[in-house]
Design a protein around this motif. Sequence first.
Motif, PDB file in Angstrom:
ATOM      1  N   THR A 242      21.556  21.053 -12.154  1.00  0.00           N
ATOM      2  CA  THR A 242      20.615  21.777 -11.303  1.00  0.00           C
ATOM      3  C   THR A 242      20.174  20.818 -10.198  1.00  0.00           C
ATOM      4  OG1 THR A 242      18.761  20.990 -12.582  1.00  0.00           O
ATOM      5  CG2 THR A 242      19.715  23.111 -13.275  1.00  0.00           C
ATOM      6  N   ILE A 243      19.503  21.354  -9.219  1.00  0.00           N
ATOM      7  CA  ILE A 243      19.009  20.501  -8.136  1.00  0.00           C
ATOM      8  C   ILE A 243      18.023  19.472  -8.689  1.00  0.00           C
ATOM      9  CG2 ILE A 243      17.504  20.593  -6.081  1.00  0.00           C
ATOM     10  CD1 ILE A 243      19.307  22.944  -5.171  1.00  0.00           C
ATOM     11  N   ASP A 244      17.154  19.893  -9.595  1.00  0.00           N
ATOM     12  CA  ASP A 244      16.182  18.942 -10.170  1.00  0.00           C
ATOM     13  C   ASP A 244      16.880  17.850 -10.974  1.00  0.00           C
ATOM     14  OD1 ASP A 244      14.078  20.146  -9.021  1.00  0.00           O
ATOM     15  OD2 ASP A 244      13.394  21.212 -10.832  1.00  0.00           O
ATOM     16  N   SER A 245      17.873  18.259 -11.765  1.00  0.00           N
ATOM     17  CA  SER A 245      18.573  17.280 -12.590  1.00  0.00           C
ATOM     18  C   SER A 245      19.361  16.298 -11.708  1.00  0.00           C
ATOM     19  CB  SER A 245      19.484  18.018 -13.570  1.00  0.00           C
ATOM     20  OG  SER A 245      20.112  17.109 -14.408  1.00  0.00           O
ATOM     21  N   PHE A 246      19.897  16.810 -10.624  1.00  0.00           N
ATOM     22  CA  PHE A 246      20.605  15.918  -9.690  1.00  0.00           C
ATOM     23  C   PHE A 246      19.627  14.904  -9.094  1.00  0.00           C
ATOM     24  CE2 PHE A 246      22.058  15.048  -5.267  1.00  0.00           C
ATOM     25  CZ  PHE A 246      23.184  14.302  -5.585  1.00  0.00           C
ATOM     26  N   ARG A 247      18.452  15.400  -8.718  1.00  0.00           N
ATOM     27  CA  ARG A 247      17.430  14.476  -8.172  1.00  0.00           C
ATOM     28  C   ARG A 247      17.095  13.385  -9.197  1.00  0.00           C
ATOM     29  NH1 ARG A 247      14.246  18.923  -5.639  1.00  0.00           N
ATOM     30  NH2 ARG A 247      14.699  18.745  -3.423  1.00  0.00           N
ATOM     31  N   GLU A 248      16.943  13.796 -10.455  1.00  0.00           N
ATOM     32  CA  GLU A 248      16.610  12.811 -11.498  1.00  0.00           C
ATOM     33  C   GLU A 248      17.758  11.812 -11.667  1.00  0.00           C
ATOM     34  OE1 GLU A 248      15.456  15.089 -14.978  1.00  0.00           O
ATOM     35  OE2 GLU A 248      14.027  16.195 -13.725  1.00  0.00           O
ATOM     36  N   PHE A 249      18.979  12.314 -11.581  1.00  0.00           N
ATOM     37  CA  PHE A 249      20.125  11.414 -11.675  1.00  0.00           C
ATOM     38  C   PHE A 249      20.088  10.369 -10.553  1.00  0.00           C
ATOM     39  CE2 PHE A 249      24.229  10.278  -9.873  1.00  0.00           C
ATOM     40  CZ  PHE A 249      24.645   9.411 -10.877  1.00  0.00           C
ATOM     41  N   VAL A 250      19.759  10.809  -9.364  1.00  0.00           N
ATOM     42  CA  VAL A 250      19.753   9.888  -8.220  1.00  0.00           C
ATOM     43  C   VAL A 250      18.714   8.782  -8.440  1.00  0.00           C
ATOM     44  CG1 VAL A 250      19.299   9.712  -5.734  1.00  0.00           C
ATOM     45  CG2 VAL A 250      20.710  11.587  -6.624  1.00  0.00           C
ATOM     46  N   VAL A 251      17.585   9.125  -9.041  1.00  0.00           N
ATOM     47  CA  VAL A 251      16.574   8.103  -9.356  1.00  0.00           C
ATOM     48  C   VAL A 251      17.173   7.091 -10.348  1.00  0.00           C
ATOM     49  CG1 VAL A 251      14.336   7.698 -10.475  1.00  0.00           C
ATOM     50  CG2 VAL A 251      14.622   9.622  -8.868  1.00  0.00           C
ATOM     51  N   GLU A 252      17.871   7.617 -11.371  1.00  0.00           N
ATOM     52  CA  GLU A 252      18.493   6.721 -12.374  1.00  0.00           C
ATOM     53  C   GLU A 252      19.537   5.821 -11.707  1.00  0.00           C
ATOM     54  OE1 GLU A 252      18.364   9.808 -16.191  1.00  0.00           O
ATOM     55  OE2 GLU A 252      20.157   9.699 -14.973  1.00  0.00           O
ATOM     56  N   MET A 253      20.335   6.438 -10.836  1.00  0.00           N
ATOM     57  CA  MET A 253      21.405   5.680 -10.184  1.00  0.00           C
ATOM     58  C   MET A 253      20.810   4.563  -9.322  1.00  0.00           C
ATOM     59  SD  MET A 253      24.363   7.102  -7.660  1.00  0.00           S
ATOM     60  CE  MET A 253      23.334   7.067  -6.213  1.00  0.00           C
ATOM     61  N   LYS A 254      19.736   4.874  -8.636  1.00  0.00           N
ATOM     62  CA  LYS A 254      19.136   3.859  -7.751  1.00  0.00           C
ATOM     63  C   LYS A 254      18.525   2.714  -8.562  1.00  0.00           C
ATOM     64  CE  LYS A 254      19.139   6.557  -3.630  1.00  0.00           C
ATOM     65  NZ  LYS A 254      18.533   7.518  -2.740  1.00  0.00           N
ATOM     66  N   ARG A 255      18.091   3.048  -9.780  1.00  0.00           N
ATOM     67  CA  ARG A 255      17.561   1.999 -10.655  1.00  0.00           C
ATOM     68  C   ARG A 255      18.696   1.056 -11.093  1.00  0.00           C
ATOM     69  NH1 ARG A 255      15.007   5.207 -14.929  1.00  0.00           N
ATOM     70  NH2 ARG A 255      13.547   6.161 -13.508  1.00  0.00           N
ATOM     71  N   LEU A 256      19.872   1.624 -11.283  1.00  0.00           N
ATOM     72  CA  LEU A 256      21.031   0.830 -11.725  1.00  0.00           C
ATOM     73  C   LEU A 256      21.626   0.005 -10.579  1.00  0.00           C
ATOM     74  CD1 LEU A 256      23.240   0.334 -13.955  1.00  0.00           C
ATOM     75  CD2 LEU A 256      24.425   2.354 -13.032  1.00  0.00           C
ATOM     76  N   TRP A 257      21.479   0.517  -9.380  1.00  0.00           N
ATOM     77  CA  TRP A 257      22.182  -0.021  -8.195  1.00  0.00           C
ATOM     78  C   TRP A 257      22.135  -1.541  -8.060  1.00  0.00           C
ATOM     79  CZ3 TRP A 257      25.202   3.480  -6.068  1.00  0.00           C
ATOM     80  CH2 TRP A 257      25.859   3.159  -4.880  1.00  0.00           C
ATOM     81  N   PRO A 258      20.944  -2.166  -8.175  1.00  0.00           N
ATOM     82  CA  PRO A 258      20.891  -3.625  -7.958  1.00  0.00           C
ATOM     83  C   PRO A 258      21.733  -4.416  -8.958  1.00  0.00           C
ATOM     84  CG  PRO A 258      18.662  -2.694  -8.143  1.00  0.00           C
ATOM     85  CD  PRO A 258      19.614  -1.603  -8.467  1.00  0.00           C
ATOM     86  N   PHE A 259      22.096  -3.785 -10.100  1.00  0.00           N
ATOM     87  CA  PHE A 259      22.865  -4.508 -11.111  1.00  0.00           C
ATOM     88  C   PHE A 259      24.370  -4.353 -10.930  1.00  0.00           C
ATOM     89  CE2 PHE A 259      18.746  -3.308 -12.852  1.00  0.00           C
ATOM     90  CZ  PHE A 259      18.243  -4.565 -13.172  1.00  0.00           C
ATOM     91  N   LEU A 260      24.776  -3.487  -9.990  1.00  0.00           N
ATOM     92  CA  LEU A 260      26.208  -3.263  -9.792  1.00  0.00           C
ATOM     93  C   LEU A 260      26.762  -4.352  -8.887  1.00  0.00           C
ATOM     94  CD1 LEU A 260      26.149   0.589  -9.118  1.00  0.00           C
ATOM     95  CD2 LEU A 260      26.694  -0.578 -11.267  1.00  0.00           C
ATOM     96  N   THR A 261      28.023  -4.724  -9.161  1.00  0.00           N
ATOM     97  CA  THR A 261      28.603  -5.769  -8.291  1.00  0.00           C
ATOM     98  C   THR A 261      29.345  -5.129  -7.138  1.00  0.00           C
ATOM     99  OG1 THR A 261      30.507  -5.821  -9.760  1.00  0.00           O
ATOM    100  CG2 THR A 261      28.829  -7.519 -10.057  1.00  0.00           C
TER     101      THR A 261
END
Length: 261
Positions: A242-261
Amino acid sequence: MNAKTRDVIIQFPDLTVRREDRLLIAGPCSVESRDQVFAVAEVVKEAGFHFLRGGAFKPRTSPYSFQGLQEEGLRILKEAADAFELKIVTEIVDANHLPLFQDTVDVLQIGTRNMSNFQMLKQLAGSGKPVLLKRGFAAKVEEFLLAAEYLTSGGNEQVVLCERGIRTFETATRATLDLSAVPIVKKLSPLPIIVDPSHSTGRSDIVRPMALAALVAGADGLMIEVHPNPQKALSDGYQSLTIDSFREFVVEMKRLWPFLT
Ligand code: PEP
Ligand code: MN
């Protein structure tokens, strides 16, 4: 030793996507209406993704299933992409459709069912458009890479691979997401590889963890299905966020981002 990887995943006159940016694509499975595509395009833009997906010509397993809005679907995609300054990724199922796609579509998607349509790959090699090549659901990594070579040897350098799951004995998911293909492809090929956690799992409840896992495994991007009302979707609603679930995913992804190489 890893194959020499290209730093740039995909390039347009007005947009360069580097490996560190990831190629992030989201949108509905099928284009169903202007309102539906605009609602999703808005959140895709807000998320900072640059690419809107949506099928206009749908390769459905059953001839009785919704086959897509076709030319009208391409028009809707174009209108939404122009309104939100997004690039369009959509599947081409017939090389004869190329003139229709030429002015509208930014990235030609070749779906799992056509990965081995070598004649079509040869015809699309000369299109001048970047191609997103999805892995055949019964293709070995070697076969996947050889299919890509029909495009690269035909003169198309802008090829992005997409792992979208393979068919195994497991029925808990629609396909089995072969995440090991990501680091393996990186060892064997300079081509970028993204992951589609939607078609591989076929389950919206596990799209988010598998998308994060794909990034951790080194994926160069993601393609995710999003629908404003998945229960009413004309295709693949059960795997669409859903649009809300996608938004929540994007928050999770951005939290992970600094740890990605
Ligand atoms: C799609 O991405 O719209 C699609 C049909 O996926 P696949 O070819 O992986 O089934
Ligand atoms: Mn779909």
